[in-house]
Design an enzyme around this catalytic site. Structure first.
Site, PDB file in Angstrom:
ATOM      1  N   VAL A  88      13.021 -18.772 -17.011  1.00  0.00           N
ATOM      2  CA  VAL A  88      13.607 -19.194 -15.737  1.00  0.00           C
ATOM      3  C   VAL A  88      13.511 -18.015 -14.772  1.00  0.00           C
ATOM      4  O   VAL A  88      14.088 -16.945 -15.027  1.00  0.00           O
ATOM      5  CB  VAL A  88      15.068 -19.651 -15.900  1.00  0.00           C
ATOM      6  CG1 VAL A  88      15.657 -20.017 -14.544  1.00  0.00           C
ATOM      7  CG2 VAL A  88      15.163 -20.833 -16.861  1.00  0.00           C
ATOM      8  N   ASP A 115      24.658 -21.305 -22.264  1.00  0.00           N
ATOM      9  CA  ASP A 115      23.237 -21.588 -22.440  1.00  0.00           C
ATOM     10  C   ASP A 115      23.069 -22.932 -23.155  1.00  0.00           C
ATOM     11  O   ASP A 115      23.772 -23.233 -24.119  1.00  0.00           O
ATOM     12  CB  ASP A 115      22.563 -20.469 -23.237  1.00  0.00           C
ATOM     13  CG  ASP A 115      21.063 -20.494 -23.078  1.00  0.00           C
ATOM     14  OD1 ASP A 115      20.514 -19.571 -22.444  1.00  0.00           O
ATOM     15  OD2 ASP A 115      20.417 -21.447 -23.585  1.00  0.00           O
ATOM     16  N   ILE A 116      22.112 -23.722 -22.687  1.00  0.00           N
ATOM     17  CA  ILE A 116      21.881 -25.051 -23.270  1.00  0.00           C
ATOM     18  C   ILE A 116      21.310 -24.958 -24.690  1.00  0.00           C
ATOM     19  O   ILE A 116      21.449 -25.893 -25.481  1.00  0.00           O
ATOM     20  CB  ILE A 116      20.933 -25.877 -22.352  1.00  0.00           C
ATOM     21  CG1 ILE A 116      21.067 -27.366 -22.582  1.00  0.00           C
ATOM     22  CG2 ILE A 116      19.484 -25.419 -22.508  1.00  0.00           C
ATOM     23  CD1 ILE A 116      20.345 -28.215 -21.539  1.00  0.00           C
ATOM     24  N   HIS A 145      21.965 -12.518 -20.071  1.00  0.00           N
ATOM     25  CA  HIS A 145      22.429 -13.203 -21.285  1.00  0.00           C
ATOM     26  C   HIS A 145      23.581 -12.396 -21.895  1.00  0.00           C
ATOM     27  O   HIS A 145      23.440 -11.183 -22.121  1.00  0.00           O
ATOM     28  CB  HIS A 145      21.310 -13.265 -22.329  1.00  0.00           C
ATOM     29  CG  HIS A 145      20.127 -14.122 -21.962  1.00  0.00           C
ATOM     30  ND1 HIS A 145      19.935 -15.392 -22.456  1.00  0.00           N
ATOM     31  CD2 HIS A 145      19.050 -13.866 -21.165  1.00  0.00           C
ATOM     32  CE1 HIS A 145      18.794 -15.878 -21.982  1.00  0.00           C
ATOM     33  NE2 HIS A 145      18.232 -14.967 -21.202  1.00  0.00           N
ATOM     34  N   ASN A 191      15.648 -10.795 -19.724  1.00  0.00           N
ATOM     35  CA  ASN A 191      14.225 -10.941 -20.029  1.00  0.00           C
ATOM     36  C   ASN A 191      13.446 -10.860 -18.727  1.00  0.00           C
ATOM     37  O   ASN A 191      13.856 -11.455 -17.721  1.00  0.00           O
ATOM     38  CB  ASN A 191      13.951 -12.290 -20.706  1.00  0.00           C
ATOM     39  CG  ASN A 191      14.513 -12.347 -22.110  1.00  0.00           C
ATOM     40  OD1 ASN A 191      14.436 -11.379 -22.849  1.00  0.00           O
ATOM     41  ND2 ASN A 191      15.099 -13.476 -22.468  1.00  0.00           N
ATOM     42  N   HIS A 225      19.055 -13.686 -14.664  1.00  0.00           N
ATOM     43  CA  HIS A 225      20.278 -14.084 -15.368  1.00  0.00           C
ATOM     44  C   HIS A 225      20.490 -13.101 -16.494  1.00  0.00           C
ATOM     45  O   HIS A 225      19.546 -12.670 -17.155  1.00  0.00           O
ATOM     46  CB  HIS A 225      20.151 -15.511 -15.903  1.00  0.00           C
ATOM     47  CG  HIS A 225      18.863 -15.774 -16.622  1.00  0.00           C
ATOM     48  ND1 HIS A 225      17.670 -15.970 -15.945  1.00  0.00           N
ATOM     49  CD2 HIS A 225      18.574 -15.817 -17.932  1.00  0.00           C
ATOM     50  CE1 HIS A 225      16.702 -16.143 -16.822  1.00  0.00           C
ATOM     51  NE2 HIS A 225      17.216 -16.049 -18.040  1.00  0.00           N
TER      52      HIS A 225
HETATM   53  P1  5GP Z   1      15.046 -16.676 -20.207  1.00  0.00           P
HETATM   54  O1  5GP Z   1      14.162 -17.076 -21.339  1.00  0.00           O
HETATM   55  O2  5GP Z   1      14.417 -16.965 -18.860  1.00  0.00           O
HETATM   56  O3  5GP Z   1      15.572 -15.271 -20.312  1.00  0.00           O
HETATM   57  O4  5GP Z   1      16.352 -17.570 -20.350  1.00  0.00           O
HETATM   58  C1  5GP Z   1      16.504 -18.827 -19.750  1.00  0.00           C
HETATM   59  C2  5GP Z   1      17.658 -19.471 -20.464  1.00  0.00           C
HETATM   60  O5  5GP Z   1      18.085 -20.587 -19.701  1.00  0.00           O
HETATM   61  C3  5GP Z   1      17.270 -19.980 -21.849  1.00  0.00           C
HETATM   62  O6  5GP Z   1      18.086 -19.352 -22.835  1.00  0.00           O
HETATM   63  C4  5GP Z   1      17.528 -21.489 -21.749  1.00  0.00           C
HETATM   64  O7  5GP Z   1      18.066 -22.037 -22.938  1.00  0.00           O
HETATM   65  C5  5GP Z   1      18.490 -21.597 -20.582  1.00  0.00           C
HETATM   66  N1  5GP Z   1      18.382 -22.863 -19.853  1.00  0.00           N
HETATM   67  C6  5GP Z   1      17.238 -23.425 -19.375  1.00  0.00           C
HETATM   68  N2  5GP Z   1      17.508 -24.588 -18.756  1.00  0.00           N
HETATM   69  C7  5GP Z   1      18.856 -24.741 -18.839  1.00  0.00           C
HETATM   70  C8  5GP Z   1      19.739 -25.784 -18.374  1.00  0.00           C
HETATM   71  O8  5GP Z   1      19.345 -26.783 -17.768  1.00  0.00           O
HETATM   72  N3  5GP Z   1      21.073 -25.615 -18.649  1.00  0.00           N
HETATM   73  C9  5GP Z   1      21.559 -24.516 -19.296  1.00  0.00           C
HETATM   74  N4  5GP Z   1      22.874 -24.456 -19.510  1.00  0.00           N
HETATM   75  N5  5GP Z   1      20.745 -23.533 -19.748  1.00  0.00           N
HETATM   76  C10 5GP Z   1      19.411 -23.648 -19.525  1.00  0.00           C
END
Ligand code: 5GP
Length: 113
Positions: free
Chosen positions: A97, A31-32, A103, A88, A101
């Site tokens: 996103v 994760d970024i 986590h 999520n 995915h």
């Molecule tokens: P969500 O909030 O949708 O469950 O998680 C999306 C995750 O994707 C977040 O933890 C966010 O930090 C990660 N993320 C978003 N854009 C990028 C990216 O460009 N690269 C990486 N490695 N992670 C990303």
């Protein structure tokens, strides 16, 4: 067909991110914006926008995501210390996103949810 998700752009190389695991169906990245020492995202190559969009035919894919997360927990050495697996879904859970995915979070003591 909606626009490509950030994860599809990573998979195609249009956005740079090291792919730490890949097979025919699934890939994984760090994760970024990690919330713990280990924070990996396990992602199906096929875009499914939310868990609500999973079909019966996706049951093997969904199960495989958990098996890959389990393997990555072992490989990163957090299998015995503990970790959290989390999807999520939609606004209240702050999904950002819209390409499912899983986590994988661990490597340190996590706060209660
Ligand atoms: P969500 O909030 O949708 O469950 O998680 C999306 C995750 O994707 C977040 O933890 C966010 O930090 C990660 N993320 C978003 N854009 C990028 C990216 O460009 N690269 C990486 N490695 N992670 C990303």
């Amino acid at each position: 067909m909606s626009s490509k998700s950030v994860f599809e752009l990573i998979l195609s190389g249009e956005i740079e991110s090291e792919i730490i695991y890949e097979d025919d169906d699934i890939f994984a990245i760090n994760d970024i914006n990690p919330v713990a020492k280990v924070h990996i995202l396990v992602i199906p190559k096929k875009k499914i926008e939310t868990i609500n969009d999973l079909k019966d035919a996706d049951v093997n894919l969904a199960g495989k995501m958990i098996m890959v997360a389990k393997e990555l927990a072992y490989e990163t050495g957090i299998d015995l210390t503990g970790y959290r697996l989390l999807f999520n879904t939609n606004d209240d859970a702050m999904q950002t996103v819209f390409h499912i995915h899983l986590h994988l979070i661990g490597g340190e003591k996590l706060k209660n949810i």
